[in-house]
Design a protein around this motif. Sequence first.
Motif, short mmCIF file in Angstrom:
data_model
loop_
_atom_site.label_atom_id
_atom_site.label_comp_id
_atom_site.label_asym_id
_atom_site.label_seq_id
_atom_site.Cartn_x
_atom_site.Cartn_y
_atom_site.Cartn_z
N PHE A 120 124.24 -30.51 27.42
CA PHE A 120 123.24 -31.46 27.43
C PHE A 120 122.34 -31.48 26.08
O PHE A 120 121.97 -30.25 25.85
CB PHE A 120 122.44 -31.35 28.54
CG PHE A 120 121.77 -32.88 28.91
CD1 PHE A 120 122.27 -33.75 29.50
CD2 PHE A 120 120.25 -32.70 28.44
CE1 PHE A 120 121.63 -35.10 29.44
CE2 PHE A 120 119.48 -34.28 28.76
CZ PHE A 120 120.14 -35.25 29.52
N ASN A 121 122.10 -32.35 25.54
CA ASN A 121 121.43 -32.39 24.04
C ASN A 121 121.93 -31.51 23.00
O ASN A 121 121.54 -30.82 22.51
CB ASN A 121 119.96 -31.88 24.51
CG ASN A 121 118.81 -32.80 25.06
OD1 ASN A 121 118.95 -34.18 24.77
ND2 ASN A 121 117.89 -32.33 25.86
N ASP A 122 123.33 -31.80 23.16
CA ASP A 122 124.01 -31.04 22.10
C ASP A 122 123.82 -30.88 20.71
O ASP A 122 124.05 -30.37 19.83
CB ASP A 122 125.60 -31.01 22.30
CG ASP A 122 126.30 -32.39 22.09
OD1 ASP A 122 125.42 -33.63 22.00
OD2 ASP A 122 127.35 -32.77 22.02
N LEU A 123 123.17 -32.32 20.10
CA LEU A 123 122.52 -32.38 18.93
C LEU A 123 121.86 -31.23 18.54
O LEU A 123 121.60 -30.58 17.65
CB LEU A 123 121.83 -33.65 18.91
CG LEU A 123 121.10 -33.78 17.39
CD1 LEU A 123 122.24 -34.15 16.10
CD2 LEU A 123 120.36 -35.28 17.46
N ILE A 124 120.93 -30.75 19.57
CA ILE A 124 120.01 -29.71 19.35
C ILE A 124 120.82 -28.44 19.43
O ILE A 124 120.60 -27.52 18.93
CB ILE A 124 118.83 -29.86 20.37
CG1 ILE A 124 118.01 -31.30 20.10
CG2 ILE A 124 117.80 -28.76 20.07
CD1 ILE A 124 117.57 -31.42 18.71
#
Length: 158
Positions: A23-27
Motif C-alpha cells: 500500500f502506497n508503493d510509490l513511497i
Amino acid sequence: MTTIEGTFTGASNLRIAIVIARFNDLITNKILSGCLDCLSRHGIDTSQTSPQLDIAWVPGSFELPLVSQALARKGKYDVVITLGAVIRGDTPHFDVVVSEASKGIANVSRETGVPIIFGVLTTDTMQQALERAGIKNNLGWSYALQALEMGSLMKAIS
C-alpha cells in the motif's frame, strides 16, 4: 566500565529481512531503494540471490507485525526492517493503522529478542511522504543504518 555499541562496518555477517507494505508503493518502493543502497554500501549482499537478505511483501502497514513476527521466530535473521507509508486521510483509519502497526512491531521485537526497525512513514500529506522517501531525504537509508547498528549491537551483547 564496559561500553557496548553497534557498528556500521563489518556487517557482512548479518542476516536481514525486510518486510514491506505494498500500500502506497510509490513511497515504499523509494524507501526500499534507499534502504538497499545503504545496505549494499555497508557490505550486505543485496542481489536477487543473496544469502544475507530476504524481502517479504505484505498488503499494508497493518500486516507488518504479523509477518515480522513469523520471520523473527525462524531464528534465521539478526534484524528485521519494516517499511511502510501511512498517509492521513479524512477518516480515523490513519490513527488505527499507525497505532496497531507501531505497537505490534514493538511487541514483536520485545517478544522475540530480534531488533525490528520501525520504518513506517506517518505523514499528513503525500508531499511529506515523497520528501521523506527521496525528494529531500530518503529515510530508507536511515532505517538500514539502524538495522546495521542494532544487529551488530545484539551480536556484541550475546
